[in-house]
Design an enzyme around this catalytic site. Structure first.
Site, PDB file in Angstrom:
ATOM      1  N   ASP A 141       2.987  -6.804 -30.652  1.00  0.00           N
ATOM      2  CA  ASP A 141       3.282  -5.838 -29.605  1.00  0.00           C
ATOM      3  C   ASP A 141       1.958  -5.197 -29.204  1.00  0.00           C
ATOM      4  O   ASP A 141       1.184  -4.766 -30.083  1.00  0.00           O
ATOM      5  CB  ASP A 141       4.249  -4.784 -30.150  1.00  0.00           C
ATOM      6  CG  ASP A 141       4.768  -3.887 -29.046  1.00  0.00           C
ATOM      7  OD1 ASP A 141       3.948  -3.442 -28.202  1.00  0.00           O
ATOM      8  OD2 ASP A 141       5.981  -3.630 -29.017  1.00  0.00           O
TER       9      ASP A 141
ATOM     10  N   GLU B 235       4.853 -15.834 -11.321  1.00  0.00           N
ATOM     11  CA  GLU B 235       4.233 -15.883  -9.987  1.00  0.00           C
ATOM     12  C   GLU B 235       4.819 -17.033  -9.166  1.00  0.00           C
ATOM     13  O   GLU B 235       5.146 -16.864  -7.987  1.00  0.00           O
ATOM     14  CB  GLU B 235       2.717 -16.069 -10.169  1.00  0.00           C
ATOM     15  CG  GLU B 235       1.927 -16.099  -8.881  1.00  0.00           C
ATOM     16  CD  GLU B 235       0.428 -16.119  -9.162  1.00  0.00           C
ATOM     17  OE1 GLU B 235       0.011 -15.898 -10.318  1.00  0.00           O
ATOM     18  OE2 GLU B 235      -0.324 -16.356  -8.207  1.00  0.00           O
TER      19      GLU B 235
ATOM     20  N   ASP C 170       6.056  -6.170 -17.649  1.00  0.00           N
ATOM     21  CA  ASP C 170       7.377  -5.560 -17.485  1.00  0.00           C
ATOM     22  C   ASP C 170       7.233  -4.223 -16.749  1.00  0.00           C
ATOM     23  O   ASP C 170       6.383  -3.407 -17.116  1.00  0.00           O
ATOM     24  CB  ASP C 170       8.031  -5.340 -18.851  1.00  0.00           C
ATOM     25  CG  ASP C 170       8.376  -6.666 -19.529  1.00  0.00           C
ATOM     26  OD1 ASP C 170       8.460  -7.684 -18.820  1.00  0.00           O
ATOM     27  OD2 ASP C 170       8.557  -6.676 -20.755  1.00  0.00           O
TER      28      ASP C 170
ATOM     29  N   ASP D 127       4.618  -8.826  -8.822  1.00  0.00           N
ATOM     30  CA  ASP D 127       5.456  -8.915  -7.621  1.00  0.00           C
ATOM     31  C   ASP D 127       6.066  -7.550  -7.319  1.00  0.00           C
ATOM     32  O   ASP D 127       6.732  -7.382  -6.312  1.00  0.00           O
ATOM     33  CB  ASP D 127       6.609  -9.890  -7.866  1.00  0.00           C
ATOM     34  CG  ASP D 127       7.483  -9.379  -8.998  1.00  0.00           C
ATOM     35  OD1 ASP D 127       6.965  -9.219 -10.113  1.00  0.00           O
ATOM     36  OD2 ASP D 127       8.683  -9.091  -8.760  1.00  0.00           O
TER      37      ASP D 127
HETATM   38  C1  LIG Z   1       7.758 -10.529 -17.033  1.00  0.00           C
HETATM   39  S1  LIG Z   1       7.094 -11.480 -18.301  1.00  0.00           S
HETATM   40  C2  LIG Z   1       5.669 -12.243 -17.553  1.00  0.00           C
HETATM   41  C3  LIG Z   1       5.190 -13.432 -18.328  1.00  0.00           C
HETATM   42  C4  LIG Z   1       3.911 -14.102 -17.795  1.00  0.00           C
HETATM   43  N1  LIG Z   1       2.778 -13.219 -17.882  1.00  0.00           N
HETATM   44  C5  LIG Z   1       4.103 -14.579 -16.393  1.00  0.00           C
HETATM   45  O1  LIG Z   1       3.518 -13.976 -15.473  1.00  0.00           O
HETATM   46  O2  LIG Z   1       4.802 -15.570 -16.167  1.00  0.00           O
HETATM   47  C6  LIG Z   1       6.366 -10.239 -19.335  1.00  0.00           C
HETATM   48  C7  LIG Z   1       6.018 -10.746 -20.706  1.00  0.00           C
HETATM   49  O3  LIG Z   1       5.291  -9.751 -21.396  1.00  0.00           O
HETATM   50  C8  LIG Z   1       5.766  -9.659 -22.724  1.00  0.00           C
HETATM   51  N2  LIG Z   1       5.524  -8.283 -23.168  1.00  0.00           N
HETATM   52  C9  LIG Z   1       6.062  -7.164 -22.631  1.00  0.00           C
HETATM   53  N3  LIG Z   1       5.624  -6.076 -23.279  1.00  0.00           N
HETATM   54  C10 LIG Z   1       4.775  -6.514 -24.234  1.00  0.00           C
HETATM   55  C11 LIG Z   1       4.018  -5.868 -25.231  1.00  0.00           C
HETATM   56  N4  LIG Z   1       4.063  -4.530 -25.386  1.00  0.00           N
HETATM   57  N5  LIG Z   1       3.256  -6.611 -26.058  1.00  0.00           N
HETATM   58  C12 LIG Z   1       3.213  -7.967 -25.922  1.00  0.00           C
HETATM   59  N6  LIG Z   1       3.929  -8.640 -25.005  1.00  0.00           N
HETATM   60  C13 LIG Z   1       4.700  -7.936 -24.167  1.00  0.00           C
HETATM   61  C14 LIG Z   1       7.249  -9.979 -22.619  1.00  0.00           C
HETATM   62  O4  LIG Z   1       7.807 -10.394 -23.839  1.00  0.00           O
HETATM   63  C15 LIG Z   1       7.234 -11.086 -21.557  1.00  0.00           C
HETATM   64  O5  LIG Z   1       7.069 -12.356 -22.130  1.00  0.00           O
END
Ligand SMILES: C[S@@+](CC[C@H](N)C(=O)[O-])C[C@H]1O[C@@H](n2cnc3c(N)ncnc32)[C@H](O)[C@@H]1O
Length: 223
Positions: free
Chosen positions: A104, A201, A125, A161
């Protein structure tokens, strides 16, 4: 129709595969805190280190690593079920400049110390509720954590986005003293020759949604 027992069976099989990949993949660094301040030793060279936080299925970082062998890349993801999809991509390749960490990002300052050149944040996110503001990876709360990761100047490249998250992020970056190197309100309207897209994307741009991008930099002594 698939029976309940068959679903359980499939789930167990997937879990077994996931565990097996997570336990055996040499690209996944499980004892990451041991390398704090010493990641160049792991890579065996002095090349710049770029990280992607929240890399998802890993397309972006994988393609970057192949394209730029003189840059070391580390992909960070918090969920096993997602991370495993990135590990599957590299299973049959030997990519010396790419590694992955399961963690995390709230703990990110426990594994790097003045050794990172660039942080990529792609489609992070959005955490739309105000009470979750500090969970956004571009919040000042996270920007403070990133300070000590950087070797020299602080450099972050962010794509999304989500208009609201983008506006929020621009405010956070500039309030925290980052200067804007480059900003783009519709990335896919521009020359995409150098752009490596992420899974999200691709999904959003296929739907015709604008992709926002900002590239920011801050002098190390301007903390
Ligand atoms: C919306 S997805 C985007 C994935 C990728 N970067 C893409 O653009 O296709 C966000 C990713 O960030 C990860 N994530 C969110 N918060 C996180 C955190 N605090 N630490 C590590 N990973 C995180 C989620 O598990 C998810 O796989």
């Amino acid at each position: 129709m698939i029976k309940y027992e068959q679903v359980i069976c499939l789930r167990l099989r997937n879990l077994k595969n996931t565990d097996e990949i997570l336990n055996t993949c040499e690209f996944l660094i499980t004892d990451s805190s041991k390398y704090k301040g010493k990641w160049k030793e792991l890579f065996g060279n002095d090349n710049p280190i770029y990280i992607e936080i929240g890399m998802g299925f890993g397309k972006f970082i994988y393609e970057n690593a192949l394209k730029n062998p003189n840059i070391n890349y580390i992909g960070i993801e918090k969920y096993d079920s997602v991370l495993v999809r990135a590990l599957e991509k590299v299973e049959n390749d030997n990519i010396p400049n790419l590694r992955f960490i399961r963690m995390d990002a709230t703990e990110i300052d426990s594994i790097f110390d003045k050794e990172i050149d660039t942080i990529y944040l792609n489609f992070s996110d959005p955490w739309p509720k105000v009470r979750h503001t500090n969970r956004r990876l571009t919040s000042i709360c996270f920007l403070k954590k990133y300070d000590n990761l950087f070797k020299d100047n602080m450099h972050i490249i962010f794509k999304t986005d989500n208009r609201h998250l983008f506006e929020f992020s621009v405010k956070e970056f500039t309030t925290y003293g980052y200067l804007i190197n480059d900003i783009c309100l519709n990335l896919h309207d521009e020359d995409l020759e150098d752009n490596i897209s992420t899974e999200y994307e691709e999904k959003f741009s296929k739907k015709g949604m604008p992709i926002y991008k900002i590239d920011v930099i801050k002098q190390k002594n301007n903390v």
